[in-house]
Design a protein around this motif. Structure first.
Motif, PDB file in Angstrom:
ATOM      1  N   GLU A 157      36.617  45.645  43.802  1.00 39.54           N
ATOM      2  CA  GLU A 157      36.340  45.354  45.212  1.00 39.54           C
ATOM      3  C   GLU A 157      35.065  46.044  45.693  1.00 39.54           C
ATOM      4  OE1 GLU A 157      39.775  46.437  47.442  1.00 39.54           O
ATOM      5  OE2 GLU A 157      40.980  44.713  46.745  1.00 39.54           O
ATOM      6  N   GLU A 158      34.697  47.142  45.023  1.00 41.40           N
ATOM      7  CA  GLU A 158      33.473  47.866  45.391  1.00 41.40           C
ATOM      8  C   GLU A 158      32.230  47.219  44.765  1.00 41.40           C
ATOM      9  OE1 GLU A 158      33.634  52.122  45.204  1.00 41.40           O
ATOM     10  OE2 GLU A 158      35.828  52.137  45.233  1.00 41.40           O
ATOM     11  N   LYS A 159      32.444  46.196  43.957  1.00 44.41           N
ATOM     12  CA  LYS A 159      31.362  45.430  43.340  1.00 44.41           C
ATOM     13  C   LYS A 159      30.360  46.296  42.559  1.00 44.41           C
ATOM     14  CE  LYS A 159      32.773  41.376  44.610  1.00 44.41           C
ATOM     15  NZ  LYS A 159      33.280  40.413  43.590  1.00 44.41           N
ATOM     16  N   PRO A 160      30.838  47.114  41.629  1.00 45.44           N
ATOM     17  CA  PRO A 160      29.889  47.840  40.774  1.00 45.44           C
ATOM     18  C   PRO A 160      29.197  46.851  39.844  1.00 45.44           C
ATOM     19  CG  PRO A 160      32.105  48.096  39.929  1.00 45.44           C
ATOM     20  CD  PRO A 160      32.235  47.367  41.241  1.00 45.44           C
ATOM     21  N   GLY A 161      28.040  47.229  39.341  1.00 38.76           N
ATOM     22  CA  GLY A 161      27.331  46.349  38.429  1.00 38.76           C
ATOM     23  C   GLY A 161      27.991  46.266  37.063  1.00 38.76           C
ATOM     24  N   LEU A 162      28.856  47.268  36.770  1.00 36.24           N
ATOM     25  CA  LEU A 162      29.522  47.318  35.477  1.00 36.24           C
ATOM     26  C   LEU A 162      30.755  48.194  35.590  1.00 36.24           C
ATOM     27  CD1 LEU A 162      29.497  46.839  32.327  1.00 36.24           C
ATOM     28  CD2 LEU A 162      28.196  48.979  32.174  1.00 36.24           C
ATOM     29  N   ILE A 163      31.856  47.766  34.969  1.00 37.66           N
ATOM     30  CA  ILE A 163      33.046  48.602  34.828  1.00 37.66           C
ATOM     31  C   ILE A 163      33.218  48.915  33.343  1.00 37.66           C
ATOM     32  CG2 ILE A 163      35.559  48.715  34.999  1.00 37.66           C
ATOM     33  CD1 ILE A 163      35.438  47.029  37.492  1.00 37.66           C
ATOM     34  N   ILE A 164      33.228  50.199  33.009  1.00 37.49           N
ATOM     35  CA  ILE A 164      33.417  50.650  31.636  1.00 37.49           C
ATOM     36  C   ILE A 164      34.884  51.014  31.456  1.00 37.49           C
ATOM     37  CG2 ILE A 164      32.774  52.365  29.916  1.00 37.49           C
ATOM     38  CD1 ILE A 164      30.119  52.730  31.503  1.00 37.49           C
ATOM     39  N   ALA A 165      35.605  50.238  30.664  1.00 33.89           N
ATOM     40  CA  ALA A 165      37.027  50.473  30.402  1.00 33.89           C
ATOM     41  C   ALA A 165      37.134  51.305  29.124  1.00 33.89           C
ATOM     42  CB  ALA A 165      37.764  49.153  30.275  1.00 33.89           C
ATOM     43  N   HIS A 166      37.218  52.617  29.294  1.00 37.77           N
ATOM     44  CA  HIS A 166      37.044  53.556  28.190  1.00 37.77           C
ATOM     45  C   HIS A 166      38.372  53.877  27.491  1.00 37.77           C
ATOM     46  CE1 HIS A 166      34.623  56.424  25.996  1.00 37.77           C
ATOM     47  NE2 HIS A 166      35.333  57.464  26.396  1.00 37.77           N
ATOM     48  N   ALA A 167      39.046  52.826  26.996  1.00 37.49           N
ATOM     49  CA  ALA A 167      40.275  52.999  26.217  1.00 37.49           C
ATOM     50  C   ALA A 167      40.624  51.667  25.579  1.00 37.49           C
ATOM     51  CB  ALA A 167      41.425  53.473  27.098  1.00 37.49           C
ATOM     52  N   GLY A 168      41.057  51.721  24.325  1.00 37.64           N
ATOM     53  CA  GLY A 168      41.409  50.491  23.639  1.00 37.64           C
ATOM     54  C   GLY A 168      42.533  49.737  24.336  1.00 37.64           C
ATOM     55  N   GLY A 169      43.406  50.471  25.016  1.00 38.69           N
ATOM     56  CA  GLY A 169      44.506  49.838  25.718  1.00 38.69           C
ATOM     57  C   GLY A 169      44.093  49.054  26.947  1.00 38.69           C
ATOM     58  N   TYR A 170      42.825  49.159  27.325  1.00 34.35           N
ATOM     59  CA  TYR A 170      42.334  48.463  28.523  1.00 34.35           C
ATOM     60  C   TYR A 170      41.568  47.178  28.170  1.00 34.35           C
ATOM     61  CZ  TYR A 170      42.970  53.130  30.698  1.00 34.35           C
ATOM     62  OH  TYR A 170      43.471  54.323  31.151  1.00 34.35           O
ATOM     63  N   ASN A 171      41.458  46.870  26.873  1.00 39.60           N
ATOM     64  CA  ASN A 171      40.527  45.804  26.485  1.00 39.60           C
ATOM     65  C   ASN A 171      41.047  44.386  26.727  1.00 39.60           C
ATOM     66  OD1 ASN A 171      42.324  45.502  24.390  1.00 39.60           O
ATOM     67  ND2 ASN A 171      40.936  46.192  22.788  1.00 39.60           N
TER      68      ASN A 171
END
Length: 344
Positions: free
Chosen positions: A86-100
């Motif tokens: 909702e904050e509209k970042p240019g990129l979200i880094i999902a730093h865990a294999g469980g988030y892929n």
């Protein structure tokens, strides 16, 4: 639409077409912020801390804000992903294999680019890129070091699971050991399928490998690595001497009590910086990202436990890897690891 507006649109299309035809940049994409999600706190001297610190350093270098959401666990993070989106970042880094799985899903839903790990085939132009970063080249050097430093001829590998990045390092470590000391025995143990924060399990499994003769432990485990280190600090080797520890990703020197032999250090700053630069160039999702010895995004930690002559020998192998004389091919599957540690 008015005739004037139509003419303006036509001129704009013409300009874009001309620029494309001449190979000129049309317009760089703006990015003012990125976000990173981690399953544990950024104080583990490892995966979570290196991720957060790498993102902050990349953000500072590229002039973008960094939003940190840490200690989220390994469950469903869709609510947090939606809040961040909702904050509209240019990129979200999902730093865990469980988030892929969740991250690309929410990214597509919200129209936000995402970076994931352990899923290189998920590459999607303009939306998804993977950084299954592997320190396998550094792990090979760690294996060379362990083979040169072991007194018993037996070394151990303890992992908190078998994700691709851990497998690649375990396999390379075993190859480095065998290339240096072919008759060495390698003991291998997995704490659990996803026991990344299981410190008690890390302690129990490490004690079992020490009892089986290992006097050097190569440990991969996020929070569980603290349990590994505790076992090493309190359990003597078979000859009565101390067991030493080779860590991964971060540097535990600030909390070391004299048992840290080395660490396969990861620097994720160049990875995240490359992502930001690709977004600015409208090229995100055209490639995945990795780390390596050549640009020092992977390095082996030098501690006082390592004699200078041994270090020089290990660094000579480093130069052979960088030059291509010695090739270390990543093996991301668990079966390859099992075959290597069993001697097959």
């Amino acid at each position: 639409m008015t005739k004037t507006a139509n003419k303006r649109l036509a001129r704009l299309i013409s300009v874009v077409a001309i620029c494309a035809g001449l190979g000129l940049p049309v317009a760089a994409e703006e990015i003012t912020s990125i976000a990173i999600l981690t399953p544990e706190t950024g104080t583990d001297f490892g995966w979570n801390q290196q991720g957060i610190e790498g993102a902050k350093a990349a953000g500072e270098a590229e002039g973008v804000e960094v939003i940190v959401a840490e200690n989220l666990g390994y469950g469903d993070v869709r609510p947090t992903l939606r809040e961040l989106a909702e904050e509209k970042p240019g990129l979200i880094i999902a730093h865990a294999g469980g988030y892929n799985t969740a991250a690309p899903e929410i990214g597509a839903e919200a129209g936000v680019k995402v970076a994931i790990v352990d899923s290189p085939d998920a590459l999607k132009a303009g939306m998804v890129a993977d950084y299954t970063a592997s320190g396998h080249e550094g792990a090979y050097l760690a294996g060379v070091l362990a083979a040169k430093m072991t007194r018993s001829g037996t070394v151990g590998i303890v992992t908190s699971g078998e994700p691709p990045s851990w497998n690649a390092q375990s396999a390379a470590f075993a190859e480095g050991v065998k290339a240096t000391k072919p008759d060495a025995v390698i003991r291998y143990a997995v704490i659990g399928p996803a026991a990344y924060s299981d410190a008690a399990g890390g302690k129990r499994v490490t004690e079992s490998l020490i009892a089986a003769g290992a006097d050097i432990i190569f440990g991969q485990g996020n929070g569980s690595s603290f349990g590994m280190l505790q076992a090493i600090e309190t359990t003597p080797a078979g000859d009565g001497g101390k067991v030493t520890f080779i860590d991964v990703i971060g540097d535990k020197t600030p909390i070391d009590k004299g048992y840290l032999l080395s660490s396969v250090l990861w620097n994720l700053t160049p990875v995240y910086q490359a992502m930001i630069e690709d977004i600015k160039a409208d090229a995100y999702g055209s490639r995945n990202y990795d780390i390596n010895l050549k640009d020092d995004s992977v390095a082996l930690l030098k501690t006082d436990q390592i004699p200078d002559d041994v270090w020089d020998e290990v660094m000579a192998v480093r130069e052979q890897i960088v030059s291509g004389e010695v090739k270390v091919t990543p093996k991301f599957d668990a079966d390859s690891v099992h075959a290597l540690v069993s001697g097959n």
